[in-house]
Design an enzyme around this catalytic site. Structure first.
Site, PDB file in Angstrom:
ATOM      1  CB  CYS A  44      80.411  15.937  25.520  1.00 42.68           C
ATOM      2  SG  CYS A  44      79.467  16.556  23.776  1.00 42.68           S
ATOM      3  CG  ASP A 138      57.381  32.494  29.536  1.00 37.71           C
ATOM      4  OD1 ASP A 138      58.743  31.690  29.507  1.00 37.71           O
ATOM      5  OD2 ASP A 138      57.373  33.434  29.105  1.00 37.71           O
TER       6      ASP A 138
END
Length: 217
Positions: A44, A138
């Protein structure tokens, strides 16, 4: 797990850049939410720095980036120093703190039985919190990818998918395997040949009646 086409769940959370409400923060932009099972984990660390280096590419596409790790925001700030030292890129996007695991559960990355605190949990306990969500303006989920802890994510591929999503949301097109910007696209199956003559006056190459390649301008 959240499904493609589903409205991305809204939430409030503390981040390294202050408290946000996700949908409000996203605004009219596209967004990438990518999650991590624990701070100070090796793979990570490379991912967060790589993403920071690619921020100009995402910005060109009107894409906002936000990370998540199950540890508190204060821990993220310390980790950020390591990320810059190792990768040469300072984290230049907000990182969500999720110490109560609420966002991880909301997005189906952890089960409801996972408890209510990140304290005492290991990266292995949280290994399912390694997902990439692409969210459209959206607020619908356009992509969901889950990765194992031992495999670093390919952010060039995330950019490629966003290019495809933005193209196909604007035009009645789809993109074939291994497509990249500049390659021919495919006329959507919902478009008849008569409609295609208007939409694509440059013509197309029909390999099959249902497989029509077209140059993208």
């Amino acid at each position: 797990m959240i499904q493609i086409g589903q409205t991305a769940p809204d939430f409030e959370a503390d981040t390294t850049e202050g408290r946000i409400r996700f949908h409000e923060w996203l605004g009219d932009s596209w967004g990438v939410l990518f999650s991590h099972p624990k701070d100070y984990t090796p793979v990570c660390t490379t991912e967060l720095g790589t993403m920071a280096g690619l921020m100009p590419e995402f910005a060109k596409r009107n894409v906002k980036i936000i990370g998540l790790s199950v540890d508190p925001v204060d821990s993220h700030k310390g980790w950020s120093k390591d990320i810059e030292e190792v990768t040469g890129h300072a984290v230049n996007y907000p990182m969500i703190g999720d110490p109560d695991l609420k966002v991880s559960k909301l997005y189906g990355m952890l089960p409801a039985t996972a408890g209510e605190t990140s304290q005492g949990r290991t990266a292995a306990d949280n290994q399912t919190v390694r997902t990439v969500f692409v969210v459209g303006p959206d607020k619908q989920v356009k992509l969901a990818l889950a990765y194992p802890m031992t495999t670093g994510r390919n952010f060039d591929e995330i950019l490629r998918v966003i290019d495809s999503l933005q193209l196909t949301s604007a035009k009645k097109l789809a993109t074939p395997a291994n497509w990249k910007p500049g390659d021919k696209a495919i006329i959507a199956g919902s478009v008849s040949d008569e409609q295609a003559k208007t939409l694509f006056p440059q013509g197309w190459d029909a390999k099959k009646p249902y497989l029509r390649y077209v140059e993208v301008k």
